[in-house]
Design a protein around this motif. Structure first.
Motif, PDB file in Angstrom:
ATOM      1  N   THR A   1     -14.109  36.511   1.994  1.00 32.93           N
ATOM      2  CA  THR A   1     -14.306  37.934   1.749  1.00 32.93           C
ATOM      3  C   THR A   1     -13.906  38.280   0.320  1.00 32.93           C
ATOM      4  O   THR A   1     -13.368  37.456  -0.419  1.00 32.93           O
ATOM      5  CB  THR A   1     -13.461  38.777   2.713  1.00 32.93           C
ATOM      6  N   ALA A   2     -14.146  39.536  -0.030  1.00 37.41           N
ATOM      7  CA  ALA A   2     -13.622  40.059  -1.291  1.00 37.41           C
ATOM      8  C   ALA A   2     -12.095  40.040  -1.241  1.00 37.41           C
ATOM      9  O   ALA A   2     -11.488  39.977  -0.177  1.00 37.41           O
ATOM     10  CB  ALA A   2     -14.136  41.474  -1.521  1.00 37.41           C
TER      11      ALA A   2
ATOM     12  N   ASN B   1     -14.372  48.610  -4.558  1.00 38.40           N
ATOM     13  CA  ASN B   1     -12.933  48.594  -4.855  1.00 38.40           C
ATOM     14  C   ASN B   1     -12.640  48.887  -6.312  1.00 38.40           C
ATOM     15  O   ASN B   1     -11.526  49.290  -6.661  1.00 38.40           O
ATOM     16  CB  ASN B   1     -12.330  47.235  -4.488  1.00 38.40           C
ATOM     17  N   ASN B   2     -13.622  48.659  -7.174  1.00 37.25           N
ATOM     18  CA  ASN B   2     -13.427  48.913  -8.602  1.00 37.25           C
ATOM     19  C   ASN B   2     -13.865  50.317  -8.983  1.00 37.25           C
ATOM     20  O   ASN B   2     -13.784  50.717 -10.106  1.00 37.25           O
ATOM     21  CB  ASN B   2     -14.204  47.878  -9.431  1.00 37.25           C
TER      22      ASN B   2
ATOM     23  N   LEU C   1     -17.880  29.565  -0.337  1.00 40.67           N
ATOM     24  CA  LEU C   1     -18.670  30.609  -0.978  1.00 40.67           C
ATOM     25  C   LEU C   1     -17.919  31.925  -0.897  1.00 40.67           C
ATOM     26  O   LEU C   1     -17.305  32.230   0.131  1.00 40.67           O
ATOM     27  CB  LEU C   1     -20.013  30.786  -0.258  1.00 40.67           C
ATOM     28  N   GLY C   2     -17.974  32.695  -1.964  1.00 42.69           N
ATOM     29  CA  GLY C   2     -17.332  33.998  -1.947  1.00 42.69           C
ATOM     30  C   GLY C   2     -17.622  34.734  -3.228  1.00 42.69           C
ATOM     31  O   GLY C   2     -18.018  34.126  -4.229  1.00 42.69           O
ATOM     32  N   PRO C   3     -17.422  36.047  -3.247  1.00 41.37           N
ATOM     33  CA  PRO C   3     -17.694  36.823  -4.460  1.00 41.37           C
ATOM     34  C   PRO C   3     -16.791  36.393  -5.607  1.00 41.37           C
ATOM     35  O   PRO C   3     -15.682  35.885  -5.395  1.00 41.37           O
ATOM     36  CB  PRO C   3     -17.410  38.267  -4.036  1.00 41.37           C
ATOM     37  N   SER C   4     -17.259  36.596  -6.813  1.00 44.62           N
ATOM     38  CA  SER C   4     -16.485  36.245  -8.005  1.00 44.62           C
ATOM     39  C   SER C   4     -15.156  36.989  -8.007  1.00 44.62           C
ATOM     40  O   SER C   4     -15.103  38.187  -7.713  1.00 44.62           O
ATOM     41  CB  SER C   4     -17.285  36.603  -9.262  1.00 44.62           C
TER      42      SER C   4
ATOM     43  N   LEU D   1     -22.799  37.607   2.110  1.00 46.02           N
ATOM     44  CA  LEU D   1     -22.188  37.668   0.777  1.00 46.02           C
ATOM     45  C   LEU D   1     -22.473  38.997   0.081  1.00 46.02           C
ATOM     46  O   LEU D   1     -21.642  39.495  -0.681  1.00 46.02           O
ATOM     47  CB  LEU D   1     -22.691  36.512  -0.090  1.00 46.02           C
ATOM     48  N   LYS D   2     -23.642  39.550   0.338  1.00 41.59           N
ATOM     49  CA  LYS D   2     -23.995  40.836  -0.274  1.00 41.59           C
ATOM     50  C   LYS D   2     -23.003  41.915   0.134  1.00 41.59           C
ATOM     51  O   LYS D   2     -22.600  42.756  -0.684  1.00 41.59           O
ATOM     52  CB  LYS D   2     -25.416  41.229   0.127  1.00 41.59           C
ATOM     53  N   VAL D   3     -22.582  41.886   1.388  1.00 43.67           N
ATOM     54  CA  VAL D   3     -21.589  42.847   1.876  1.00 43.67           C
ATOM     55  C   VAL D   3     -20.289  42.706   1.099  1.00 43.67           C
ATOM     56  O   VAL D   3     -19.673  43.702   0.692  1.00 43.67           O
ATOM     57  CB  VAL D   3     -21.338  42.643   3.386  1.00 43.67           C
ATOM     58  N   GLU D   4     -19.862  41.469   0.873  1.00 41.44           N
ATOM     59  CA  GLU D   4     -18.601  41.243   0.165  1.00 41.44           C
ATOM     60  C   GLU D   4     -18.713  41.613  -1.313  1.00 41.44           C
ATOM     61  O   GLU D   4     -17.761  42.132  -1.900  1.00 41.44           O
ATOM     62  CB  GLU D   4     -18.164  39.783   0.327  1.00 41.44           C
ATOM     63  N   MET D   5     -19.866  41.338  -1.930  1.00 42.47           N
ATOM     64  CA  MET D   5     -20.056  41.730  -3.328  1.00 42.47           C
ATOM     65  C   MET D   5     -20.017  43.248  -3.467  1.00 42.47           C
ATOM     66  O   MET D   5     -19.445  43.777  -4.428  1.00 42.47           O
ATOM     67  CB  MET D   5     -21.396  41.185  -3.853  1.00 42.47           C
TER      68      MET D   5
END
Length: 256
Positions: free
Chosen positions: A209-210, A255-256, A39-42, A245-249
């Motif tokens: 992570t991200a 970052n963007n 599992l991880g952010p897109s 996961l919310k933290v990583e999203m």
């Protein structure tokens, strides 16, 4: 085939003369017969990780082992179902799923029989002679899964195998995958964005992570199967996974 180990794996690529880091010292292991979810952010590099494990991409940093034997960069070891179905448009459904046995020069008599059984099991009765353009996206994904299974590899890499399916079909397919896994005793590594799917299917979940991705957490799911989403233990695990996961999203957006 025994334990799969990914050791200190890092990867980056160059774009417009800038180095873009994607993976950063990834370490994880999968025991024989386990079903493990990632599992991880897109955009964090999960598919890139699968491409490296399968040998489609090479990296000079890190190693991949099976039972202690280095296999980095080797292709043909794993059954790999990518996000895109990659079906050959000029071949029928049956001809598409038989690619593995053909490449491996196996007896097609047995493979054809097994193919028809799987087509029936996955709700594709009567479509053996159809062409990919005649199928829905979800049906094409099911054909791609059957093709992967018919390669008969000990370890399967499944990248969002049910991403194109509606909710009801997805639930049925999850149950079918569990049934196939329990009968065939294969090792499965599954990429998914669906927390519930990971909890319903996996023995163990790795959270990435991200980007540049590293392993943030390793979570065991000590619940008997079949599992239900309303079970208290599963709900508690879901809340914990969602929070992580919310933290990583949020990191992706920052970052963007």
């Amino acid at each position: 085939m025994g334990t799969l180990e990914v050791v200190n794996l890092s990867y980056s690529f160059t774009q417009n003369k800038h180095t873009i880091p994607v993976l950063n010292e990834i370490n994880f292991s999968v025991e024989t017969g386990q079903l493990v979810a990632l599992l991880g952010p897109s955009g964090c590099g999960k598919s890139t990780l699968f491409n490296i494990i399968s040998g489609l991409l090479t990296t000079h940093i890190g190693d991949i082992y099976i039972n202690g034997n280095l296999i980095s960069g080797n292709t043909g070891i794993f059954g790999y179902m990518q996000q895109k179905d990659l079906l050959l448009q000029w071949r029928t459904v049956l001809k598409n799923v038989l690619i593995g046995p053909e490449i491996q020069k196996e007896s097609l008599t047995e493979a054809v029989s097994e193919a028809h059984e799987l087509l029936d099991q996955l709700g594709l009765q009567g479509f053996a002679d159809s062409y990919p353009m005649q199928l829905s996206g979800g049906m094409r994904q099911r054909v791609a899964l059957i093709r992967t299974l018919l390669f008969r590899k000990d370890v399967l890499l499944l990248d969002e195998p049910f991403g194109a399916l509606d909710a009801m079909t997805r639930t049925v397919m999850q149950s079918i995958l569990l049934d196939i896994w329990q009968k065939r005793k294969q090792t499965i590594i599954l990429i998914t964005h669906d927390i519930e799917e990971a909890l319903l299917l996996a023995d163990k979940i790795y959270i990435l992570t991200a980007r540049p991705a590293t392993i943030k957490a390793e979570i065991y799911v000590p619940l008997p199967r079949p599992r239900v989403v309303t079970a208290r233990e599963l709900i508690n695990l879901k809340s914990s996974l969602y929070a992580q996961l919310k933290v990583e999203m949020q990191q992706v957006f920052d970052n963007n």
